[in-house]
Scaffold this motif. Structure first.
Motif, PDB file in Angstrom:
ATOM      1  N   VAL A 148     -11.949   6.210  -6.504  1.00 24.58           N
ATOM      2  CA  VAL A 148     -11.798   8.019  -7.127  1.00 24.58           C
ATOM      3  C   VAL A 148      -9.813   6.784  -8.127  1.00 24.58           C
ATOM      4  CG1 VAL A 148      -9.559   9.861  -6.900  1.00 24.58           C
ATOM      5  CG2 VAL A 148     -11.481   9.613  -5.542  1.00 24.58           C
ATOM      6  N   ALA A 149      -9.230   5.607  -7.374  1.00 28.25           N
ATOM      7  CA  ALA A 149      -8.629   4.983  -7.634  1.00 28.25           C
ATOM      8  C   ALA A 149      -8.616   4.009  -9.296  1.00 28.25           C
ATOM      9  CB  ALA A 149      -7.318   3.752  -7.253  1.00 28.25           C
ATOM     10  N   ALA A 150     -10.437   3.791  -9.376  1.00 30.21           N
ATOM     11  CA  ALA A 150     -10.341   3.422 -10.229  1.00 30.21           C
ATOM     12  C   ALA A 150     -10.808   4.090 -11.920  1.00 30.21           C
ATOM     13  CB  ALA A 150     -12.258   2.107  -9.654  1.00 30.21           C
ATOM     14  N   ILE A 168      -5.046  14.616 -10.102  1.00 36.68           N
ATOM     15  CA  ILE A 168      -3.681  15.458 -11.057  1.00 36.68           C
ATOM     16  C   ILE A 168      -3.485  14.264 -11.897  1.00 36.68           C
ATOM     17  CG2 ILE A 168      -1.311  15.426 -11.594  1.00 36.68           C
ATOM     18  CD1 ILE A 168      -1.277  16.910  -8.775  1.00 36.68           C
ATOM     19  N   ARG A 169      -3.355  12.892 -12.321  1.00 38.16           N
ATOM     20  CA  ARG A 169      -3.778  11.978 -12.716  1.00 38.16           C
ATOM     21  C   ARG A 169      -5.113  12.493 -13.913  1.00 38.16           C
ATOM     22  NH1 ARG A 169      -0.452   7.374 -12.682  1.00 38.16           N
ATOM     23  NH2 ARG A 169      -2.387   5.885 -13.375  1.00 38.16           N
ATOM     24  N   ILE A 170      -6.195  12.281 -13.177  1.00 35.49           N
ATOM     25  CA  ILE A 170      -7.614  12.529 -14.085  1.00 35.49           C
ATOM     26  C   ILE A 170      -6.730  13.428 -14.384  1.00 35.49           C
ATOM     27  CG2 ILE A 170      -9.877  12.598 -13.880  1.00 35.49           C
ATOM     28  CD1 ILE A 170      -9.735  10.976 -11.021  1.00 35.49           C
ATOM     29  N   PHE A 171      -6.903  14.813 -14.365  1.00 34.74           N
ATOM     30  CA  PHE A 171      -6.320  16.002 -14.943  1.00 34.74           C
ATOM     31  C   PHE A 171      -5.511  15.382 -16.411  1.00 34.74           C
ATOM     32  CE2 PHE A 171      -8.658  18.130 -12.122  1.00 34.74           C
ATOM     33  CZ  PHE A 171      -9.659  19.181 -12.750  1.00 34.74           C
ATOM     34  N   SER A 172      -4.615  15.480 -16.509  1.00 35.76           N
ATOM     35  CA  SER A 172      -4.036  15.021 -17.509  1.00 35.76           C
ATOM     36  C   SER A 172      -4.350  14.038 -18.543  1.00 35.76           C
ATOM     37  CB  SER A 172      -2.681  14.833 -16.807  1.00 35.76           C
ATOM     38  OG  SER A 172      -2.427  12.993 -16.779  1.00 35.76           O
ATOM     39  N   ASN A 173      -5.408  12.910 -17.667  1.00 32.29           N
ATOM     40  CA  ASN A 173      -5.535  11.576 -19.184  1.00 32.29           C
ATOM     41  C   ASN A 173      -6.762  13.231 -19.424  1.00 32.29           C
ATOM     42  OD1 ASN A 173      -3.760   9.486 -18.610  1.00 32.29           O
ATOM     43  ND2 ASN A 173      -5.122   9.531 -16.394  1.00 32.29           N
ATOM     44  N   ALA A 174      -7.761  13.610 -18.918  1.00 29.37           N
ATOM     45  CA  ALA A 174      -8.737  14.277 -19.704  1.00 29.37           C
ATOM     46  C   ALA A 174      -8.426  15.617 -20.416  1.00 29.37           C
ATOM     47  CB  ALA A 174      -9.496  14.936 -18.247  1.00 29.37           C
ATOM     48  N   ALA A 218      -4.162   1.863  -3.922  1.00 27.17           N
ATOM     49  CA  ALA A 218      -4.766   2.872  -3.538  1.00 27.17           C
ATOM     50  C   ALA A 218      -5.685   2.759  -1.538  1.00 27.17           C
ATOM     51  CB  ALA A 218      -5.860   3.794  -3.834  1.00 27.17           C
ATOM     52  N   ALA A 219      -6.052   1.846  -1.720  1.00 32.84           N
ATOM     53  CA  ALA A 219      -6.384   0.556  -0.479  1.00 32.84           C
ATOM     54  C   ALA A 219      -5.792   0.717   0.130  1.00 32.84           C
ATOM     55  CB  ALA A 219      -7.789  -0.024  -0.862  1.00 32.84           C
ATOM     56  N   LEU A 220      -4.378   0.070  -0.364  1.00 35.09           N
ATOM     57  CA  LEU A 220      -3.520  -0.199   0.643  1.00 35.09           C
ATOM     58  C   LEU A 220      -2.776   1.277   0.978  1.00 35.09           C
ATOM     59  CD1 LEU A 220      -0.902  -3.276  -0.837  1.00 35.09           C
ATOM     60  CD2 LEU A 220      -2.635  -2.903   1.435  1.00 35.09           C
ATOM     61  N   ILE A 221      -2.197   1.505   0.751  1.00 37.54           N
ATOM     62  CA  ILE A 221      -1.553   3.082   1.429  1.00 37.54           C
ATOM     63  C   ILE A 221      -2.457   3.985   2.152  1.00 37.54           C
ATOM     64  CG2 ILE A 221      -1.218   5.369   0.829  1.00 37.54           C
ATOM     65  CD1 ILE A 221      -0.217   4.806  -2.379  1.00 37.54           C
ATOM     66  N   VAL A 222      -3.594   3.311   2.184  1.00 36.80           N
ATOM     67  CA  VAL A 222      -4.290   4.682   3.085  1.00 36.80           C
ATOM     68  C   VAL A 222      -4.528   3.541   4.030  1.00 36.80           C
ATOM     69  CG1 VAL A 222      -6.747   5.471   3.149  1.00 36.80           C
ATOM     70  CG2 VAL A 222      -6.131   5.528   1.681  1.00 36.80           C
ATOM     71  N   PHE A 223      -4.403   2.527   3.748  1.00 40.71           N
ATOM     72  CA  PHE A 223      -4.554   1.285   5.640  1.00 40.71           C
ATOM     73  C   PHE A 223      -3.528   1.356   6.117  1.00 40.71           C
ATOM     74  CE2 PHE A 223      -3.384  -2.500   6.429  1.00 40.71           C
ATOM     75  CZ  PHE A 223      -4.103  -2.875   7.733  1.00 40.71           C
ATOM     76  N   LEU A 224      -2.169   1.577   5.957  1.00 40.27           N
ATOM     77  CA  LEU A 224      -1.105   1.565   6.324  1.00 40.27           C
ATOM     78  C   LEU A 224      -0.627   3.357   6.504  1.00 40.27           C
ATOM     79  CD1 LEU A 224       1.565  -0.248   5.745  1.00 40.27           C
ATOM     80  CD2 LEU A 224       2.039   1.840   4.011  1.00 40.27           C
ATOM     81  N   SER A 273      -5.344  10.294   7.413  1.00 39.85           N
ATOM     82  CA  SER A 273      -6.291  11.693   6.438  1.00 39.85           C
ATOM     83  C   SER A 273      -5.446  12.151   6.077  1.00 39.85           C
ATOM     84  CB  SER A 273      -7.316  11.939   8.166  1.00 39.85           C
ATOM     85  OG  SER A 273      -5.937  12.790   8.502  1.00 39.85           O
ATOM     86  N   GLN A 274      -4.210  12.442   6.260  1.00 37.59           N
ATOM     87  CA  GLN A 274      -2.914  13.469   5.550  1.00 37.59           C
ATOM     88  C   GLN A 274      -2.412  12.316   4.140  1.00 37.59           C
ATOM     89  OE1 GLN A 274      -2.941  12.520   8.492  1.00 37.59           O
ATOM     90  NE2 GLN A 274      -1.421  14.269   9.315  1.00 37.59           N
ATOM     91  N   LEU A 275      -2.790  11.125   4.581  1.00 42.65           N
ATOM     92  CA  LEU A 275      -1.998  10.231   3.133  1.00 42.65           C
ATOM     93  C   LEU A 275      -3.436  10.229   2.228  1.00 42.65           C
ATOM     94  CD1 LEU A 275       0.720   9.151   3.163  1.00 42.65           C
ATOM     95  CD2 LEU A 275       0.139   6.439   3.365  1.00 42.65           C
ATOM     96  N   SER A 276      -3.842   9.939   2.862  1.00 41.68           N
ATOM     97  CA  SER A 276      -5.401   9.248   2.040  1.00 41.68           C
ATOM     98  C   SER A 276      -5.678  10.901   0.908  1.00 41.68           C
ATOM     99  CB  SER A 276      -6.603   9.320   2.286  1.00 41.68           C
ATOM    100  OG  SER A 276      -7.271   9.793   3.824  1.00 41.68           O
ATOM    101  N   THR A 277      -5.188  12.484   1.495  1.00 43.08           N
ATOM    102  CA  THR A 277      -5.904  13.587   1.229  1.00 43.08           C
ATOM    103  C   THR A 277      -4.343  13.062  -0.890  1.00 43.08           C
ATOM    104  OG1 THR A 277      -6.275  14.742   3.277  1.00 43.08           O
ATOM    105  CG2 THR A 277      -5.502  15.346   1.193  1.00 43.08           C
ATOM    106  N   GLY A 278      -3.131  12.634   0.281  1.00 41.52           N
ATOM    107  CA  GLY A 278      -2.264  12.898  -0.770  1.00 41.52           C
ATOM    108  C   GLY A 278      -2.211  11.936  -1.644  1.00 41.52           C
ATOM    109  N   VAL A 279      -3.456  11.055  -1.430  1.00 40.82           N
ATOM    110  CA  VAL A 279      -3.278   9.649  -2.492  1.00 40.82           C
ATOM    111  C   VAL A 279      -4.396  10.739  -3.709  1.00 40.82           C
ATOM    112  CG1 VAL A 279      -4.514   7.516  -2.961  1.00 40.82           C
ATOM    113  CG2 VAL A 279      -2.954   8.483  -1.656  1.00 40.82           C
ATOM    114  N   VAL A 280      -5.913  11.403  -2.998  1.00 41.96           N
ATOM    115  CA  VAL A 280      -6.297  11.413  -3.972  1.00 41.96           C
ATOM    116  C   VAL A 280      -5.862  13.148  -4.385  1.00 41.96           C
ATOM    117  CG1 VAL A 280      -8.573  13.592  -3.759  1.00 41.96           C
ATOM    118  CG2 VAL A 280      -8.423  11.118  -2.041  1.00 41.96           C
TER     119      VAL A 280
END
Lengths: 110, 326
Positions: free
Chosen positions: A34-36, A94-100, A68-74, A82-89
């Protein structure tokens, strides 16, 4: 064009060779993807803005994935993975949407 | 693009309207500092493609704000806003980027990164699509939760299995008991049927044949014989073709004998099922049935055959009102 060919080749290689991902990396792969995607959309927008720079793109791509991977690892280490990965996603989405939206404005003028 | 070659043709005299045409790495046209200054041309490069509605948020890929000191990016030139029609649209830009393919360094680098992205995408889609690998990527706490769910489910199913097994055992034993009860009921029904005269009977016993040439034998004498046999343990008795049961009536009518209003005539053949060693002496005791009959000049013969068949039946009478109650 060559970039698009690279993407298609990557998908084909993933489908055809069915590589095995190491178990330790597996939880971070979806977040990294997703980050990529976010980085790719940002790069596309930058290209349409005529501010594209391959060096910046490479750095942003790799740093997005790594962070992104580091945040999830942390989060996994802290027990809120699980909560943090949800937040990252959510943030990346949101960023993908604004870029799109910006890309759409460029391409369709609306 | 069509204006790309204009800086070359543009002399210093017509540079004023052609300023937005400055493009690519051209930068400000050399040698016309005064002409460039007329439309307040920005120093690094005039970017005609900068659309006026460009948002202020940072475009990613650059990840840097627009007024970056980076050599590639630049601030939107406000002088370009006067001529947006000259700028190629985003679609044309995309098309130009796609075709013809250019094997530049940036294209190759981006291709490599996109290759990695496509690889990860395909792997992830495949992993998320299959069930068995879904567990492999799960977090430890999720796995613990799944495991405890499975444990709960196993315990529930075990409970259910135990209950069902107990129920099955109960049903089997109860059906065994019902079978036994049914068998006993049938047995009792047969016994009672023999006593009530509704079923035929067969077994050891005696036959008593009474010849009556003089017509002296009355109902009382037959009743005496029957009672003697019953006292000796006879279980089923029949006289001629009439089954003798508890409520059989012995009557004299018009010089003949009627049993249950059924006329019977000599010779009277009494068939009794019982223990022959008991029945025969009971008939032959001194002063008993046989002797008194012979005194009345009737001929009497007692036999003890192998098997005595009592096959005269009484109709089964079901009570109209009374019903059995437990």
């Amino acid at each position: 064009m060559i970039a698009v060919v690279g993407l298609v080749l990557g998908v084909l290689a993933g489908v055809l060779t069915t590589p095995v991902v190491p178990t330790g990396v597996e939880p971070y792969l979806p977040i990294a993807v997703v980050a990529a995607l976010d980085a790719v959309f940002g790069g596309l927008r930058a290209m349409l803005d005529r501010v594209f720079d391959d060096r910046v793109f490479v750095v942003s791509f790799l740093s997005n994935v790594t962070v992104a991977a580091l945040i999830v690892f942390l989060g996994d280490e802290l027990g809120v993975g699980s909560q943090l990965s949800t937040g990252v996603v959510v943030v990346l989405g949101i960023r993908i949407f604004s870029n799109a939206a910006a890309i759409r404005r460029h391409v369709f003028g609306a | 693009m069509q204006s790309a070659e204009r800086p070359g043709a543009a002399g210093p005299e017509d540079a004023a309207p052609g300023v937005p045409a400055a493009r690519d790495a051209a930068g400000p046209p050399p040698g016309d500092p005064d002409a460039a200054g007329t439309p307040r041309d920005p120093a690094p490069a005039g970017r005609p493609a900068e659309s006026p509605e460009r948002p202020d948020t940072a475009p990613d890929g650059g990840t840097d704000p627009p007024p970056s000191p980076d050599g590639v990016t630049d601030a939107p030139a406000d002088g370009t806003a006067q001529d947006p029609g000259r700028a190629p649209s985003g679609a044309a830009l995309l098309r130009a980027a796609l075709w013809p393919p250019r094997a530049t360094r940036s294209q190759l680098v981006v291709a490599a990164l996109l290759f990695a992205l496509g690889l990860g995408l395909a792997i992830q889609v495949r992993a998320a699509g299959s069930d068995d690998t879904a567990l492999r990527g799960a977090r430890p706490e999720d796995l613990v939760r799944i495991l405890s769910d499975l444990d709960d489910r196993t315990a529930r199913l075990d409970d259910e299995k135990r209950q069902l097994e107990a129920q099955r055992t109960e049903l089997e034993t109860s059906s065994d008991q019902a079978e036994e009860a049914r068998r006993q009921n049938e047995e009792r029904e047969r016994r009672l049927g023999v006593l009530a005269g509704t079923v035929a009977a067969e077994g050891p016993g005696v036959t008593l044949r009474i010849g009556d040439p003089l017509g002296v034998v009355g109902a009382d004498m037959l009743l005496d014989a029957v009672q003697e046999l019953r006292a000796a343990g006879a279980e089923a008795i029949q006289i001629n073709e009439v089954r003798i049961v508890a409520e059989t009536a012995f009557t004299d009518r018009n010089g003949g004998v009627r049993l249950d209003d059924e006329p019977v005539s000599a010779p009277y053949v009494v068939r009794a099922i019982g223990r022959p060693q008991d029945l025969e002496p009971a008939l032959n005791i001194p002063g008993g049935v046989v002797q008194s009959l012979e005194n009345d000049s009737a001929s009497v013969r007692v036999d003890r055959p192998e098997r005595v068949t009592v096959d005269a039946l009484r109709p089964t009478e079901l009570p109209d009102y009374a019903q059995s109650s437990p």
